[in-house]
Design a protein around this motif. Structure first.
Motif, short mmCIF file in Angstrom:
data_model
loop_
_atom_site.label_atom_id
_atom_site.label_comp_id
_atom_site.label_asym_id
_atom_site.label_seq_id
_atom_site.Cartn_x
_atom_site.Cartn_y
_atom_site.Cartn_z
N MET A 95 179.41 119.62 -11.57
CA MET A 95 180.62 120.41 -11.59
C MET A 95 180.77 121.20 -10.30
SD MET A 95 183.23 121.29 -13.38
CE MET A 95 184.22 122.56 -14.02
N ALA A 96 179.68 121.79 -9.84
CA ALA A 96 179.75 122.57 -8.60
C ALA A 96 180.15 121.70 -7.43
CB ALA A 96 178.41 123.25 -8.34
N SER A 97 179.69 120.45 -7.43
CA SER A 97 180.04 119.52 -6.36
C SER A 97 181.53 119.24 -6.33
CB SER A 97 179.26 118.22 -6.51
OG SER A 97 179.70 117.26 -5.58
N VAL A 98 182.13 119.08 -7.51
CA VAL A 98 183.58 118.82 -7.59
C VAL A 98 184.35 120.01 -7.05
CG1 VAL A 98 185.50 118.42 -9.18
CG2 VAL A 98 183.35 117.23 -9.52
N VAL A 99 183.95 121.21 -7.42
CA VAL A 99 184.61 122.42 -6.94
C VAL A 99 184.46 122.53 -5.42
CG1 VAL A 99 184.63 124.93 -7.04
CG2 VAL A 99 184.37 123.61 -9.13
N ALA A 100 183.26 122.28 -4.93
CA ALA A 100 183.02 122.36 -3.48
C ALA A 100 183.88 121.33 -2.74
CB ALA A 100 181.55 122.13 -3.18
N GLN A 101 183.97 120.12 -3.28
CA GLN A 101 184.80 119.09 -2.64
C GLN A 101 186.27 119.47 -2.68
OE1 GLN A 101 183.73 114.90 -3.53
NE2 GLN A 101 182.03 115.82 -4.66
N ALA A 102 186.71 120.08 -3.77
CA ALA A 102 188.10 120.52 -3.87
C ALA A 102 188.40 121.59 -2.82
CB ALA A 102 188.40 121.05 -5.26
N TYR A 103 187.53 122.58 -2.69
CA TYR A 103 187.74 123.61 -1.68
C TYR A 103 187.73 123.03 -0.28
CZ TYR A 103 187.43 127.59 -4.88
OH TYR A 103 187.67 128.50 -5.86
N GLU A 104 186.82 122.11 -0.02
CA GLU A 104 186.77 121.47 1.30
C GLU A 104 188.06 120.70 1.57
OE1 GLU A 104 183.24 119.07 1.37
OE2 GLU A 104 181.94 120.82 1.13
N GLY A 105 188.56 120.00 0.56
CA GLY A 105 189.81 119.26 0.71
C GLY A 105 190.99 120.17 0.97
N ILE A 106 191.06 121.28 0.23
CA ILE A 106 192.14 122.25 0.44
C ILE A 106 192.07 122.82 1.84
CG2 ILE A 106 192.98 124.53 -0.24
CD1 ILE A 106 192.09 123.73 -3.15
N HIS A 107 190.87 123.18 2.25
CA HIS A 107 190.68 123.75 3.60
C HIS A 107 191.10 122.74 4.68
CE1 HIS A 107 189.01 126.25 6.73
NE2 HIS A 107 188.32 125.21 7.18
N ALA A 108 190.82 121.47 4.44
CA ALA A 108 191.16 120.43 5.42
C ALA A 108 192.62 119.99 5.33
CB ALA A 108 190.23 119.23 5.23
N GLY A 109 193.35 120.48 4.33
CA GLY A 109 194.74 120.08 4.17
C GLY A 109 194.92 118.72 3.52
N ALA A 110 193.92 118.27 2.78
CA ALA A 110 194.00 116.95 2.14
C ALA A 110 195.07 116.95 1.05
CB ALA A 110 192.65 116.60 1.53
N LEU A 111 195.75 115.84 0.91
CA LEU A 111 196.75 115.69 -0.14
C LEU A 111 196.12 115.37 -1.48
CD1 LEU A 111 199.51 113.71 1.77
CD2 LEU A 111 199.47 116.14 1.22
N GLU A 112 194.92 114.81 -1.47
CA GLU A 112 194.21 114.53 -2.71
C GLU A 112 192.71 114.61 -2.45
OE1 GLU A 112 195.13 110.60 -4.06
OE2 GLU A 112 194.22 109.64 -2.36
N VAL A 113 191.98 114.88 -3.50
CA VAL A 113 190.52 114.94 -3.43
C VAL A 113 189.98 114.05 -4.54
CG1 VAL A 113 188.48 116.40 -3.63
CG2 VAL A 113 190.54 117.29 -2.51
N LEU A 114 189.26 113.03 -4.17
CA LEU A 114 188.64 112.12 -5.13
C LEU A 114 187.16 112.50 -5.18
CD1 LEU A 114 190.38 108.84 -3.96
CD2 LEU A 114 191.11 110.42 -5.75
N ALA A 115 186.81 113.31 -6.16
CA ALA A 115 185.52 113.98 -6.14
C ALA A 115 184.39 113.25 -6.86
CB ALA A 115 185.67 115.38 -6.73
#
Length: 53
Positions: free
Chosen positions: A1-21
């Motif tokens: 779960m923590a990995s999914v949250v971390a990937q989501a934050y990284e994606g938001i920070h990078a301006g990604a349109l989607e995050v496939l975690a």
């Protein structure tokens, strides 16, 4: 779960349109262009396994 949250934050920070975690989500995304005859049996098997667990 923590990995999914971390990937989501990284994606938001990078301006990604989607995050496939996770692998299941990446696999599903990769299969969206396949023929229905191949896609639906795979999807049904995945759903059966998900609900069985």
């Amino acid at each position: 779960m923590a990995s999914v949250v971390a990937q989501a934050y990284e994606g938001i920070h990078a301006g990604a349109l989607e995050v496939l975690a996770d692998d299941l989500t990446r696999d599903l995304k990769a299969r969206l262009g396949t023929k229905a005859e191949d896609f639906y049996p795979w999807m049904h098997a995945e759903l059966r396994a998900f609900f069985a667990s």
